[in-house]
Design an enzyme around this catalytic site. Structure first.
Site, PDB file in Angstrom:
ATOM      1  N   PHE A  87       0.846  -1.187   0.000  1.00  0.00           N
ATOM      2  CA  PHE A  87       0.000   0.000   0.000  1.00  0.00           C
ATOM      3  C   PHE A  87       0.890   1.249   0.000  1.00  0.00           C
ATOM      4  O   PHE A  87       2.113   1.141   0.096  1.00  0.00           O
ATOM      5  CB  PHE A  87      -0.906   0.004   1.229  1.00  0.00           C
ATOM      6  CG  PHE A  87      -1.727  -1.246   1.372  1.00  0.00           C
ATOM      7  CD1 PHE A  87      -2.985  -1.345   0.784  1.00  0.00           C
ATOM      8  CD2 PHE A  87      -1.253  -2.339   2.093  1.00  0.00           C
ATOM      9  CE1 PHE A  87      -3.738  -2.500   0.897  1.00  0.00           C
ATOM     10  CE2 PHE A  87      -2.004  -3.498   2.210  1.00  0.00           C
ATOM     11  CZ  PHE A  87      -3.249  -3.579   1.610  1.00  0.00           C
ATOM     12  N   SER A 101      -6.955  -7.805  -0.826  1.00  0.00           N
ATOM     13  CA  SER A 101      -6.409  -7.215   0.393  1.00  0.00           C
ATOM     14  C   SER A 101      -6.823  -5.755   0.483  1.00  0.00           C
ATOM     15  O   SER A 101      -6.659  -5.005  -0.479  1.00  0.00           O
ATOM     16  CB  SER A 101      -4.883  -7.315   0.381  1.00  0.00           C
ATOM     17  OG  SER A 101      -4.470  -8.661   0.427  1.00  0.00           O
ATOM     18  N   CYS A 134      -3.752  -4.953   7.055  1.00  0.00           N
ATOM     19  CA  CYS A 134      -4.169  -5.516   5.770  1.00  0.00           C
ATOM     20  C   CYS A 134      -5.081  -6.705   6.048  1.00  0.00           C
ATOM     21  O   CYS A 134      -4.673  -7.687   6.668  1.00  0.00           O
ATOM     22  CB  CYS A 134      -2.922  -5.962   5.001  1.00  0.00           C
ATOM     23  SG  CYS A 134      -3.265  -6.923   3.532  1.00  0.00           S
ATOM     24  N   THR A 155      -8.350  -9.400   4.500  1.00  0.00           N
ATOM     25  CA  THR A 155      -8.811 -10.048   3.269  1.00  0.00           C
ATOM     26  C   THR A 155     -10.324 -10.021   3.167  1.00  0.00           C
ATOM     27  O   THR A 155     -11.024 -10.429   4.104  1.00  0.00           O
ATOM     28  CB  THR A 155      -8.324 -11.512   3.230  1.00  0.00           C
ATOM     29  OG1 THR A 155      -6.897 -11.527   3.305  1.00  0.00           O
ATOM     30  CG2 THR A 155      -8.767 -12.203   1.952  1.00  0.00           C
ATOM     31  N   ALA A 213      -7.950 -12.046  12.784  1.00  0.00           N
ATOM     32  CA  ALA A 213      -7.457 -13.175  13.567  1.00  0.00           C
ATOM     33  C   ALA A 213      -6.926 -12.703  14.923  1.00  0.00           C
ATOM     34  O   ALA A 213      -6.819 -11.500  15.186  1.00  0.00           O
ATOM     35  CB  ALA A 213      -6.374 -13.907  12.788  1.00  0.00           C
ATOM     36  N   HIS A 261       1.175  -4.417   7.752  1.00  0.00           N
ATOM     37  CA  HIS A 261       1.517  -5.247   8.907  1.00  0.00           C
ATOM     38  C   HIS A 261       1.810  -4.317  10.083  1.00  0.00           C
ATOM     39  O   HIS A 261       2.903  -3.765  10.193  1.00  0.00           O
ATOM     40  CB  HIS A 261       2.729  -6.130   8.597  1.00  0.00           C
ATOM     41  CG  HIS A 261       2.493  -7.048   7.447  1.00  0.00           C
ATOM     42  ND1 HIS A 261       3.515  -7.626   6.726  1.00  0.00           N
ATOM     43  CD2 HIS A 261       1.340  -7.489   6.874  1.00  0.00           C
ATOM     44  CE1 HIS A 261       3.012  -8.383   5.762  1.00  0.00           C
ATOM     45  NE2 HIS A 261       1.698  -8.308   5.835  1.00  0.00           N
ATOM     46  N   THR A 286       4.586  12.284   7.474  1.00  0.00           N
ATOM     47  CA  THR A 286       5.970  12.657   7.701  1.00  0.00           C
ATOM     48  C   THR A 286       6.136  13.068   9.157  1.00  0.00           C
ATOM     49  O   THR A 286       5.337  13.842   9.691  1.00  0.00           O
ATOM     50  CB  THR A 286       6.377  13.825   6.788  1.00  0.00           C
ATOM     51  OG1 THR A 286       6.243  13.419   5.428  1.00  0.00           O
ATOM     52  CG2 THR A 286       7.817  14.245   7.040  1.00  0.00           C
TER      53      THR A 286
END
Length: 201
Positions: A2, A40, A47, A49, A67, A105, A150
């Site tokens: 991404f 995704s 991320c 699904t 999960a 992640h 930033t």
């Protein structure tokens, strides 16, 4: 992969516990035909699904399974019906990389310490988990709730970011206050640089 450039703000319609999983339904403005089953989607950082797709009125609804690891490491365990979340679909070959490389992640959860509004903008001071603060550098990149930002200044485990009026308007940042928790993904380059430095010592 991404970029951290939010392309829609979704609304959580349902949260259903399923053993160690949590099934989450999200309404969005993406055309139904533009999302493939199994696609995704970055949902305020993590991320996830798309496992179910449908249309409800004028909106597209996708469902994801969060999960145990996602629930433990991100704010997803706090999500409830009505919450708004930042959305970004994964990059395609040839897409413009306008933010920075974001994996979806999430490393951990950061906390907003303060917000200062001025000239239509907002400066936020944010506290990172101590173990990830060393990856955050002045003028470097960071992803917070799926938004590429930033870093303006760093003081110990705390750092500041400046949110411009456009970002405040088209993401969930406009509603954030001190005490709110954010999904943090440190810059991939900073992580590898630190790892190489450690290996060289």
């Amino acid at each position: 992969m991404f970029t951290g450039l939010v392309t829609d703000v979704g609304e959580i319609l349902a949260v259903e516990p399923r053993g160690e999983l949590r099934r989450i339904a999200v309404a969005c403005a993406y055309p139904l035909e533009s999302i493939a089953l199994g696609a995704s989607i970055a949902c305020s950082g993590p991320c996830l699904t798309a496992v179910v797709l449908r249309r409800e009125g004028a909106r597209t609804v996708f469902e994801v399974d969060a999960a145990a690891e996602t629930l433990a490491r991100t704010t997803a365990g706090e999500w409830a019906v009505g919450r708004r979340i930042n959305l970004e679909r994964s990059l395609k070959i040839g897409d413009e990389l306008g933010g920075h490389i974001v994996t979806g992640h999430v490393d951990g959860v950061a906390t907003i310490v303060s917000r200062d509004d001025f000239d239509g903008m907002s400066r936020f001071w944010i506290e990172a988990p101590h173990q990830y603060a060393r990856f955050i550098a002045e003028k470097g990149s960071v992803a917070l709730d799926g938004t590429s930002l930033t870093v303006n200044a760093v003081e110990g485990d705390r750092f500041s970011v400046l949110i411009i009026p456009h970002t405040l308007a088209v993401t969930t940042w406009g509603g954030y206050r001190a005490g709110d928790r954010l999904n943090l993904e440190v810059d991939l380059m900073a992580r590898y640089a630190a790892r190489l430095a450690e290996a060289g010592n």
